[in-house]
Design an enzyme around this catalytic site. Structure first.
Site, short mmCIF file in Angstrom:
data_model
loop_
_atom_site.label_atom_id
_atom_site.label_comp_id
_atom_site.label_asym_id
_atom_site.label_seq_id
_atom_site.Cartn_x
_atom_site.Cartn_y
_atom_site.Cartn_z
CB THR A 106 -0.92 0.02 1.24
OG1 THR A 106 -0.14 0.38 2.39
CG2 THR A 106 -1.58 -1.33 1.48
CB CYS A 107 0.21 4.86 -0.20
SG CYS A 107 -1.10 5.07 1.03
#
Length: 431
Positions: A49-50
């Site tokens: 994910t970010c």
């Protein structure tokens, strides 16, 4: 077999490192296959994910499996391992299990309790399954983590309550007006905060939204980001749009107020109800506007208090959530520890089944060729049923035994009594 997770997150690595190690969804399958090619990695899954990149593995050799995973991360993105290592974390055994469940519940997120991470964990499981990276153990672990995440959100409500200024603005408007589906909403501005406002408004049921901005082109670009129709008006139509609205949000970079008492008094009807929410700093709405009858004005300070109250509430709910995580972890660990019994149970079943088949052959040879096929099926079912009934209770009791030493003594007794030679199986320990 052992479970481990090697990775980095917003807690251990700056955004520059997280950006470099991010693995796009389209690459995940290929990367998992690269991991599986290592001799000491039996199963693998990637959660990217970010704010985090985490690699979950099942390995027969803990030290070698972790080392190969670290080397994979370094080589995959061309970062020397000595440079990368300070940003990595490694969790083993039950700690790895607990971590994934906390992640799925949003307890390890930058925004405590945020809900998006649960769908990202689901996606990681789907991608791992699609490329055959996950087998019995990681499939069970991710399923348990997803269950834990859902349960914690349902039972604690930790994901409720606005945690950003934009979401707090819409939540406040919803509280004040009861519904956003009736009447017109005007959003002034077309930057990031304005986009978030529109996103939250649509999610909460608003259907008539107008965006007004000095740059009509930017307003049109914002509107195109959404499937739902968003009306766009030039700056000259600002006051007329506000006069037709019952809810207005301002989010511009103006250094001076763009709405004053005189401007609004000239376009609003006497006592016309209007809710103004100003999320800009400096403020877009002059304080004098509050003197207009029927007009309510809220600014960033009001919204910040809402966010802080919600944050404090989530911190309290997190305590209850951690207790639920412990329950879900223990359920998984009970299953995990029961895997130690698999070789003994399999060996016992194989031996008893072999005896059944041998005795069936002897009986059939005595009965002769004239023995009807339908009778054979009945006897097959009868003997299999007897075997299953006899083995059922010992197997259930063996799997259910929570005391590790007692379970191992029971396995040893079975092995000695039935002269079993189970395949070696290295069970996961609690520590």
């Amino acid at each position: 077999m052992f479970i481990a997770v090697v990775g980095l997150s917003h807690r251990t690595a700056p955004v520059e490192i997280r950006e470099r190690l991010s693995i796009p969804e389209a690459e995940v399958g290929e990367r998992i296959q690269q991991l599986r090619a290592h001799p000491h990695i039996e199963e693998a899954a990637i959660l990217s994910t970010c704010n985090r990149l985490e690699v979950y593995i099942v390995t027969p050799e803990m030290e070698s499996g972790v080392r190969q995973t670290m080397q994979f991360l370094a080589e995959a993105k061309g970062i020397p391992l000595p440079q990368l290592r300070p940003h990595l974390f490694t969790l083993l055994y039950q700690d790895a299990v607990t971590h994934l469940m906390r992640v799925a519940a949003g307890l390890d997120s930058l925004v405590l309790g945020e809900g998006q991470i649960l769908s990202q964990v689901k996606k990681a499981q789907q991608l791992g399954q699609a490329c055959n990276g996950m087998d019995r153990i990681l499939n069970r672990l991710f399923k348990a983590a997803i269950t834990a995440g859902k349960r914690i959100r349902t039972e604690t409500g930790i994901g409720t309550g606005a945690m950003s200024i934009s979401s707090a603005a819409v939540e406040l408007a919803l509280q004040e007006q009861g519904s956003l589906s009736q009447g017109k909403v005007t959003v002034v501005g077309a930057g990031k905060m304005a986009r978030l406002l529109v996103q939250h408004l649509l999610a909460k049921g608003a259907v008539d939204i107008t965006v007004v901005n000095r740059s009509l082109e930017r307003a049109e670009a914002l509107a195109k980001q959404f499937e739902q129709p968003i009306q766009v008006l030039p700056w000259e139509s600002l006051l007329s749009s506000i006069a037709e609205s019952n809810l207005v949000f301002t989010s511009t970079g103006a250094t001076q107020p763009i709405l004053t008492y005189e401007q609004l008094a000239g376009v609003l009807q006497p006592d016309q109800p209007l809710l103004l929410v100003d999320i800009s700093v400096p403020r877009n709405i002059d304080p004098g506007v509050e003197k207009l009858r029927g007009v309510q004005v809220f600014n960033v300070d009001h919204l910040s208090r809402i966010v802080e109250e919600n944050r404090a509430q989530r911190q309290k709910l997190a305590l209850a959530a951690e207790a639920l995580v412990e329950e879900e972890v223990e359920q998984f660990m009970e299953w995990w520890r029961s895997l130690e019994t698999v070789p003994t149970i399999s060996s016992l079943r194989h031996k008893v089944e072999s005896i059944r088949e041998q005795e069936m052959e002897k009986a059939l040879s005595r009965l002769g060729k004239d023995f009807a096929e339908k009778h054979l099926e009945v006897i097959e079912a009868l003997t299999r049923g007897i075997v299953n009934k006899i083995l059922h209770d010992p197997m259930v009791q063996l799997r259910a035994q929570r005391d590790i030493e007692a379970r191992r003594r029971a396995m040893q007794i079975l092995q000695e009594l039935f002269n079993l030679d189970p395949m070696p199986f290295q069970a996961q320990q609690e520590r």
